[in-house]
Design a protein around this motif. Structure first.
Motif, PDB file in Angstrom:
ATOM      1  N   GLY A  37       0.798  -1.225   0.000  1.00 18.36           N
ATOM      2  CA  GLY A  37       0.000   0.000   0.000  1.00 18.36           C
ATOM      3  C   GLY A  37       0.825   1.267   0.000  1.00 18.36           C
ATOM      4  O   GLY A  37       0.283   2.368   0.114  1.00 18.36           O
ATOM      5  N   ALA A  38       2.163   1.141  -0.152  1.00 15.98           N
ATOM      6  CA  ALA A  38       3.038   2.315  -0.165  1.00 15.98           C
ATOM      7  C   ALA A  38       3.167   2.855  -1.593  1.00 15.98           C
ATOM      8  O   ALA A  38       2.982   2.132  -2.570  1.00 15.98           O
ATOM      9  N   TRP A  39       3.520   4.127  -1.699  1.00 13.94           N
ATOM     10  CA  TRP A  39       3.687   4.759  -3.013  1.00 13.94           C
ATOM     11  C   TRP A  39       4.826   4.107  -3.775  1.00 13.94           C
ATOM     12  O   TRP A  39       5.902   3.886  -3.240  1.00 13.94           O
ATOM     13  N   LYS A  40       4.617   3.823  -5.048  1.00 14.99           N
ATOM     14  CA  LYS A  40       5.678   3.342  -5.924  1.00 14.99           C
ATOM     15  C   LYS A  40       6.506   4.501  -6.471  1.00 14.99           C
ATOM     16  O   LYS A  40       7.636   4.315  -6.903  1.00 14.99           O
ATOM     17  N   ARG A  41       5.922   5.666  -6.496  1.00 16.32           N
ATOM     18  CA  ARG A  41       6.572   6.868  -7.028  1.00 16.32           C
ATOM     19  C   ARG A  41       6.139   8.041  -6.160  1.00 16.32           C
ATOM     20  O   ARG A  41       5.351   7.894  -5.243  1.00 16.32           O
ATOM     21  N   ARG A  42       6.657   9.203  -6.442  1.00 14.17           N
ATOM     22  CA  ARG A  42       6.291  10.321  -5.593  1.00 14.17           C
ATOM     23  C   ARG A  42       4.813  10.651  -5.749  1.00 14.17           C
ATOM     24  O   ARG A  42       4.206  10.389  -6.789  1.00 14.17           O
ATOM     25  N   GLN A  43       4.254  11.254  -4.700  1.00 17.50           N
ATOM     26  CA  GLN A  43       2.818  11.515  -4.665  1.00 17.50           C
ATOM     27  C   GLN A  43       2.398  12.387  -5.841  1.00 17.50           C
ATOM     28  O   GLN A  43       3.118  13.297  -6.246  1.00 17.50           O
ATOM     29  N   PRO A  44       1.214  12.100  -6.416  1.00 20.42           N
ATOM     30  CA  PRO A  44       0.749  12.876  -7.569  1.00 20.42           C
ATOM     31  C   PRO A  44       0.543  14.358  -7.243  1.00 20.42           C
ATOM     32  O   PRO A  44       0.564  14.770  -6.076  1.00 20.42           O
ATOM     33  N   MET A  45       0.302  15.128  -8.280  1.00 23.34           N
ATOM     34  CA  MET A  45       0.057  16.559  -8.158  1.00 23.34           C
ATOM     35  C   MET A  45      -1.061  16.856  -7.166  1.00 23.34           C
ATOM     36  O   MET A  45      -2.090  16.198  -7.157  1.00 23.34           O
ATOM     37  N   THR A  46      -0.851  17.865  -6.331  1.00 22.99           N
ATOM     38  CA  THR A  46      -1.889  18.297  -5.398  1.00 22.99           C
ATOM     39  C   THR A  46      -2.642  19.491  -5.979  1.00 22.99           C
ATOM     40  O   THR A  46      -2.131  20.220  -6.834  1.00 22.99           O
ATOM     41  N   PHE A  47      -3.854  19.672  -5.497  1.00 24.51           N
ATOM     42  CA  PHE A  47      -4.678  20.784  -5.956  1.00 24.51           C
ATOM     43  C   PHE A  47      -4.011  22.118  -5.640  1.00 24.51           C
ATOM     44  O   PHE A  47      -3.982  23.028  -6.476  1.00 24.51           O
ATOM     45  N   ALA A  48      -3.446  22.240  -4.437  1.00 27.72           N
ATOM     46  CA  ALA A  48      -2.826  23.498  -4.026  1.00 27.72           C
ATOM     47  C   ALA A  48      -1.631  23.836  -4.914  1.00 27.72           C
ATOM     48  O   ALA A  48      -1.442  24.990  -5.313  1.00 27.72           O
ATOM     49  N   ALA A  49      -0.824  22.825  -5.239  1.00 25.42           N
ATOM     50  CA  ALA A  49       0.350  23.081  -6.076  1.00 25.42           C
ATOM     51  C   ALA A  49      -0.068  23.482  -7.486  1.00 25.42           C
ATOM     52  O   ALA A  49       0.494  24.416  -8.075  1.00 25.42           O
ATOM     53  N   PHE A  50      -1.058  22.780  -8.030  1.00 18.51           N
ATOM     54  CA  PHE A  50      -1.504  23.069  -9.393  1.00 18.51           C
ATOM     55  C   PHE A  50      -2.068  24.481  -9.499  1.00 18.51           C
ATOM     56  O   PHE A  50      -1.736  25.230 -10.418  1.00 18.51           O
ATOM     57  N   MET A  51      -2.914  24.858  -8.574  1.00 19.08           N
ATOM     58  CA  MET A  51      -3.559  26.167  -8.635  1.00 19.08           C
ATOM     59  C   MET A  51      -2.620  27.298  -8.216  1.00 19.08           C
ATOM     60  O   MET A  51      -2.804  28.444  -8.623  1.00 19.08           O
ATOM     61  N   GLY A  52      -1.615  26.977  -7.428  1.00 19.44           N
ATOM     62  CA  GLY A  52      -0.764  28.027  -6.868  1.00 19.44           C
ATOM     63  C   GLY A  52       0.499  28.314  -7.637  1.00 19.44           C
ATOM     64  O   GLY A  52       1.227  29.254  -7.302  1.00 19.44           O
ATOM     65  N   SER A  53       0.783  27.525  -8.677  1.00 24.35           N
ATOM     66  CA  SER A  53       2.064  27.679  -9.354  1.00 24.35           C
ATOM     67  C   SER A  53       1.941  27.458 -10.857  1.00 24.35           C
ATOM     68  O   SER A  53       1.548  26.367 -11.303  1.00 24.35           O
ATOM     69  N   GLU A  54       2.293  28.473 -11.628  1.00 20.60           N
ATOM     70  CA  GLU A  54       2.302  28.316 -13.083  1.00 20.60           C
ATOM     71  C   GLU A  54       3.336  27.282 -13.497  1.00 20.60           C
ATOM     72  O   GLU A  54       3.120  26.501 -14.435  1.00 20.60           O
TER      73      GLU A  54
END
Length: 267
Positions: A37-54
């Motif tokens: 149940g652990a991540w195989k890769r880094r965590q996907p994009m978050t809403f805050a990062a997507f909306m807060g950074s071009e």
């Protein structure tokens, strides 16, 4: 154990079905987690990062430019077809999927709630307009031909493994209606699932005789809550999943097997 799964499915008239990434791996779409149940890769994009950074949006869409063509070309596998066949027999009043690939509908399922949305659409965060990803994809290719020619590894949910690239050069077109930020019409981490989807799923759990989980570790609460609710109501729950799930202690039956192989008997 396969005979026990068969008895469970055929022994309950109304099944609430919840599917996750493991249901689509046989279609060539990678999953997120390993058997623990652990991540195989880094965590996907978050809403805050997507909306807060071009810069974050440029990186997302540069990778998505390459990944979308692969996920959009995926075909349903026997797990999708088996569940569609079971619905056609009147046994699945509602199927809730955590996947965004649309493969259940492509296989013929009609009573589907796309809990986390669909990758084949975009939503303007300014005016709320809905756009076709196919048309947007063509525009991305037109504006970024050098990126479209790159090679990248296949990643979950239409992403691609693209690193060591100058994403600042990538051009992301704005909403053609208002100039606002366009976002895939999917639920990012840190974003709430629309209430009407959650309420529809809870209602189906209450009406169901039992719950079947197909290919989900249930590590994300948005899916786990429905199994938790079923257990609270005393409804039996079964899962087909390679590896542990968050709900292992709530399950009446657990089969660690490939989803397509486990459900193929329904065909």
């Amino acid at each position: 154990m396969l005979s026990a799964l068969r008895d469970f499915i055929l022994g309950h008239e109304r099944l609430f079905v919840l599917t996750g990434a493991g249901c689509s791996t046989a279609s060539g779409i990678p999953d997120y987690r390993d058997g623990l149940g652990a991540w195989k890769r880094r965590q996907p994009m978050t809403f805050a990062a997507f909306m807060g950074s071009e810069a974050a949006r440029k990186r997302y869409f540069a990778r998505s430019l390459l990944g979308f063509s692969k996920i959009s070309a995926a075909e349903p596998n026997d797990a999708h077809r088996a569940l569609a066949a079971l619905e056609a027999r009147g046994r699945i009043p509602l199927l809730v999927t955590q996947n965004v690939d649309g493969l259940h509908q492509a296989a013929g399922s009609q009573n589907v709630v796309d809990l986390h949305g669909r990758i084949d659409g975009l939503r303007c965060m300014g005016c709320g307009a809905i756009l076709s990803r196919e048309k947007f994809q063509a525009e991305l290719v037109r504006l970024n031909p050098d990126f479209a020619a790159l090679e990248a590894g296949h990643a979950p949910d239409g992403d691609a493994d693209l690193e060591d690239v100058d994403f600042s050069r990538f051009v992301v077109p704005p909403c053609p209606a208002c100039g606002g930020v366009l976002k895939p019409d999917v639920v990012f981490f840190g974003e709430s699932v629309p209430r009407e989807r959650v309420e529809a799923a809870y209602a189906a759990v209450r009406e169901a005789d039992a719950v079947l989980v197909v290919g989900s570790s249930l590590m994300v609460y948005s899916g786990f809550r429905f199994v938790d609710e079923a257990a609270r109501l005393g409804k039996p729950c079964a899962a087909v999943n390679l590896g542990r799930t968050r709900a292992d202690g709530l399950l009446a039956l657990k089969l660690e097997a490939d989803c397509a192989e486990a459900l193929r008997f329904l065909l």
